[in-house]
Design a protein around this motif. Structure first.
Motif, PDB file in Angstrom:
ATOM      1  N   GLY A  92       0.786  -1.223   0.000  1.00 16.27           N
ATOM      2  CA  GLY A  92       0.000   0.000   0.000  1.00 16.27           C
ATOM      3  C   GLY A  92       0.819   1.275   0.000  1.00 16.27           C
ATOM      4  O   GLY A  92       0.483   2.241   0.683  1.00 16.27           O
ATOM      5  N   THR A  93       1.902   1.304  -0.772  1.00 14.18           N
ATOM      6  CA  THR A  93       2.770   2.485  -0.754  1.00 14.18           C
ATOM      7  C   THR A  93       2.261   3.638  -1.625  1.00 14.18           C
ATOM      8  O   THR A  93       2.849   4.716  -1.602  1.00 14.18           O
ATOM      9  N   TYR A  94       1.183   3.444  -2.379  1.00 21.16           N
ATOM     10  CA  TYR A  94       0.593   4.561  -3.123  1.00 21.16           C
ATOM     11  C   TYR A  94      -0.196   5.430  -2.134  1.00 21.16           C
ATOM     12  O   TYR A  94      -1.417   5.503  -2.168  1.00 21.16           O
ATOM     13  N   ALA A  95       0.527   6.081  -1.246  1.00 21.59           N
ATOM     14  CA  ALA A  95      -0.112   6.808  -0.148  1.00 21.59           C
ATOM     15  C   ALA A  95       0.880   7.798   0.441  1.00 21.59           C
ATOM     16  O   ALA A  95       2.092   7.678   0.260  1.00 21.59           O
ATOM     17  N   GLU A  96       0.343   8.791   1.156  1.00 22.78           N
ATOM     18  CA  GLU A  96       1.215   9.747   1.835  1.00 22.78           C
ATOM     19  C   GLU A  96       1.890   9.121   3.046  1.00 22.78           C
ATOM     20  O   GLU A  96       3.023   9.470   3.384  1.00 22.78           O
ATOM     21  N   GLU A  97       1.193   8.197   3.713  1.00 23.60           N
ATOM     22  CA  GLU A  97       1.750   7.482   4.858  1.00 23.60           C
ATOM     23  C   GLU A  97       1.523   5.991   4.664  1.00 23.60           C
ATOM     24  O   GLU A  97       0.525   5.585   4.066  1.00 23.60           O
ATOM     25  N   VAL A  98       2.448   5.199   5.201  1.00 24.12           N
ATOM     26  CA  VAL A  98       2.333   3.752   5.014  1.00 24.12           C
ATOM     27  C   VAL A  98       2.836   3.040   6.271  1.00 24.12           C
ATOM     28  O   VAL A  98       3.770   3.509   6.928  1.00 24.12           O
ATOM     29  N   ILE A  99       2.186   1.945   6.616  1.00 23.10           N
ATOM     30  CA  ILE A  99       2.620   1.085   7.713  1.00 23.10           C
ATOM     31  C   ILE A  99       3.375  -0.105   7.120  1.00 23.10           C
ATOM     32  O   ILE A  99       2.859  -0.791   6.227  1.00 23.10           O
ATOM     33  N   ILE A 100       4.597  -0.350   7.614  1.00 22.98           N
ATOM     34  CA  ILE A 100       5.440  -1.402   7.046  1.00 22.98           C
ATOM     35  C   ILE A 100       6.123  -2.174   8.167  1.00 22.98           C
ATOM     36  O   ILE A 100       6.567  -1.563   9.160  1.00 22.98           O
ATOM     37  N   PRO A 101       6.233  -3.502   8.051  1.00 18.44           N
ATOM     38  CA  PRO A 101       7.041  -4.251   9.015  1.00 18.44           C
ATOM     39  C   PRO A 101       8.481  -3.724   9.031  1.00 18.44           C
ATOM     40  O   PRO A 101       9.085  -3.525   7.962  1.00 18.44           O
ATOM     41  N   ALA A 102       9.020  -3.515  10.208  1.00 19.45           N
ATOM     42  CA  ALA A 102      10.387  -2.989  10.321  1.00 19.45           C
ATOM     43  C   ALA A 102      11.400  -3.912   9.646  1.00 19.45           C
ATOM     44  O   ALA A 102      12.431  -3.451   9.155  1.00 19.45           O
ATOM     45  N   LYS A 103      11.075  -5.215   9.589  1.00 19.99           N
ATOM     46  CA  LYS A 103      12.012  -6.170   8.974  1.00 19.99           C
ATOM     47  C   LYS A 103      12.185  -5.944   7.478  1.00 19.99           C
ATOM     48  O   LYS A 103      13.145  -6.440   6.874  1.00 19.99           O
ATOM     49  N   ASP A 104      11.252  -5.199   6.858  1.00 21.90           N
ATOM     50  CA  ASP A 104      11.320  -4.954   5.417  1.00 21.90           C
ATOM     51  C   ASP A 104      11.919  -3.592   5.069  1.00 21.90           C
ATOM     52  O   ASP A 104      11.983  -3.221   3.896  1.00 21.90           O
ATOM     53  N   VAL A 105      12.336  -2.844   6.098  1.00 26.54           N
ATOM     54  CA  VAL A 105      12.801  -1.467   5.917  1.00 26.54           C
ATOM     55  C   VAL A 105      14.316  -1.415   6.060  1.00 26.54           C
ATOM     56  O   VAL A 105      14.894  -2.089   6.916  1.00 26.54           O
ATOM     57  N   VAL A 106      14.977  -0.626   5.216  1.00 29.75           N
ATOM     58  CA  VAL A 106      16.424  -0.436   5.339  1.00 29.75           C
ATOM     59  C   VAL A 106      16.733   1.049   5.445  1.00 29.75           C
ATOM     60  O   VAL A 106      15.997   1.897   4.937  1.00 29.75           O
ATOM     61  N   HIS A 107      17.829   1.371   6.126  1.00 29.80           N
ATOM     62  CA  HIS A 107      18.275   2.753   6.223  1.00 29.80           C
ATOM     63  C   HIS A 107      18.804   3.230   4.873  1.00 29.80           C
ATOM     64  O   HIS A 107      19.451   2.473   4.141  1.00 29.80           O
ATOM     65  N   VAL A 108      18.532   4.491   4.554  1.00 32.32           N
ATOM     66  CA  VAL A 108      19.072   5.108   3.340  1.00 32.32           C
ATOM     67  C   VAL A 108      20.330   5.876   3.721  1.00 32.32           C
ATOM     68  O   VAL A 108      20.272   6.771   4.578  1.00 32.32           O
ATOM     69  N   PRO A 109      21.462   5.563   3.106  1.00 26.91           N
ATOM     70  CA  PRO A 109      22.705   6.239   3.484  1.00 26.91           C
ATOM     71  C   PRO A 109      22.760   7.675   2.962  1.00 26.91           C
ATOM     72  O   PRO A 109      22.038   8.049   2.034  1.00 26.91           O
ATOM     73  N   GLU A 110      23.622   8.468   3.573  1.00 27.12           N
ATOM     74  CA  GLU A 110      23.870   9.823   3.087  1.00 27.12           C
ATOM     75  C   GLU A 110      24.343   9.754   1.636  1.00 27.12           C
ATOM     76  O   GLU A 110      25.034   8.827   1.235  1.00 27.12           O
ATOM     77  N   GLY A 111      23.960  10.737   0.855  1.00 31.38           N
ATOM     78  CA  GLY A 111      24.400  10.780  -0.534  1.00 31.38           C
ATOM     79  C   GLY A 111      23.422  10.149  -1.503  1.00 31.38           C
ATOM     80  O   GLY A 111      23.616  10.220  -2.717  1.00 31.38           O
ATOM     81  N   VAL A 112      22.368   9.509  -0.978  1.00 34.17           N
ATOM     82  CA  VAL A 112      21.306   8.947  -1.831  1.00 34.17           C
ATOM     83  C   VAL A 112      20.020   9.698  -1.503  1.00 34.17           C
ATOM     84  O   VAL A 112      19.534   9.622  -0.374  1.00 34.17           O
ATOM     85  N   ASP A 113      19.475  10.456  -2.464  1.00 36.11           N
ATOM     86  CA  ASP A 113      18.266  11.233  -2.185  1.00 36.11           C
ATOM     87  C   ASP A 113      17.034  10.329  -2.214  1.00 36.11           C
ATOM     88  O   ASP A 113      17.087   9.189  -2.674  1.00 36.11           O
TER      89      ASP A 113
END
Length: 324
Positions: A92-113
């Motif tokens: 359901g990411t076609y949205a302004e806000e989304v609920i996601i399992p933390a296990k599926d999320v990764v940090h975005v490093p500096e230098g990647v917009d």
């Protein structure tokens, strides 16, 4: 109230409605992300049309995005409110806000917009498992990739070139051929104008290639098998032109004891350690400049119907990102 795209029945782009939805708090092990960029992929069309079945109707399409963590559910560790994150296995990411399992999320490093992160996750992680985990591409390999000017193709071609491979790509137009060449393709075949299997044999001196990466499906099968050398691997990872029907195991024997596989990103990324390894590999090759992520179109989330028309009509190259 936050906005989201809602689909109440399967069908064409017109079934996607842009409307208000309630803010939801994340449950245990989940995070709420305030999205800044949303990735668009062919799999979203499959769910909209009903080719792939959502858990229930109505639903919000979308797998991919990037943004900032706005709330943490119980038991979530390793993340803080305000962290920049991205994901390719959201719901359901076609949205302004989304609920996601933390296990599926990764940090975005500096230098990647954020737009780059949203554009690269599903396509880039797909390229990662295809090149490193499905058939491990080695220096000196010659590979064939269909739809080389598409979102996955432009990333994978650059990456394969970086790994020391010779890349043959098929495309549908002269304009797309130029784009493919600019992103690492050594040989480009206009598949509508010429017999791509014969051309691959010509390029390889009759040997064929050890692997064909095919996200097109119906239009490129079974000719893809004729491009392979004995013991080669046919990798079917999508079906943009329709599914491959009536697949016969016997055909693999006739064509040279071939291997065939139908991998998916979610089978790989479902393991947290594997996902982190894949993401690290992807972010590092992008941060180094070896692979550039082509974001060729940005659109408003409210204009999602036109975005899907363009994608389904193969009017797009590279990645399209929607902005909430």
């Amino acid at each position: 109230m936050p906005k989201a795209i809602r689909v109440y029945e399967h069908g064409g782009p017109e079934v996607m409605a842009y409307e208000d939805v309630a803010t939801v708090e994340p449950g245990p092990g989940r995070v709420r992300v305030r999205q800044t960029a949303i990735g668009v992929n062919f799999i979203d069309i499959y769910f909209r049309t009903g080719a792939y079945k959502p858990a229930s109707l109505p639903f919000t399409p979308g797998k991919e995005g990037a943004g900032e963590i706005a709330a943490l559910g119980e038991g979530v560790t390793g993340f803080q409110i305000g962290d920049r994150v991205a994901y390719a296995a959201g719901e359901g990411t076609y949205a302004e806000e989304v609920i996601i399992p933390a296990k599926d999320v990764v940090h975005v490093p500096e230098g990647v917009d954020d737009a780059t992160a949203a554009a690269m996750m599903l396509k880039g992680l797909t390229a990662e498992y295809l090149l490193h985990r499905t058939y491990k591409v080695k220096p000196g390999d010659t590979i064939l990739f269909h739809a080389a000017a598409g979102g996955v193709g432009l990333i994978l071609s650059q990456w394969a070139k970086h790994l020391g491979a010779t890349v043959i790509g098929t495309v549908g137009s002269a304009e797309k051929a130029e784009l493919a060449r600019a992103h690492g393709c050594d040989h480009v075949i206009l598949y509508r104008d010429e017999d791509f299997a014969a051309r691959v044999r010509e390029i390889t001196g009759g040997r064929g290639v050890p692997v064909v990466y095919d996200g097109v499906g119906k239009d490129t099968f079974p000719a893809s098998l004729d491009c392979l050398s004995p013991l080669g691997m046919f990798v079917s990872f999508g079906a943009a032109s329709g599914p491959v029907d009536n697949f016969s195991l016997g055909l693999l024997g006739q064509k040279g004891s071939l291997f065939a596989t139908r991998p998916s990103l979610f089978a790989h990324a479902g393991n947290r350690a594997t996902l982190e390894s894949m993401a690290e590999n992807l972010f590092s090759v992008v941060a180094s400049g070896a692979v550039k992520i082509p974001v060729h179109a940005k659109a408003r989330l409210a204009d999602v119907q036109q975005v899907h028309r363009d994608l389904a009509g193969r009017q797009t190259t590279g990645a399209t990102v929607m902005l909430p």
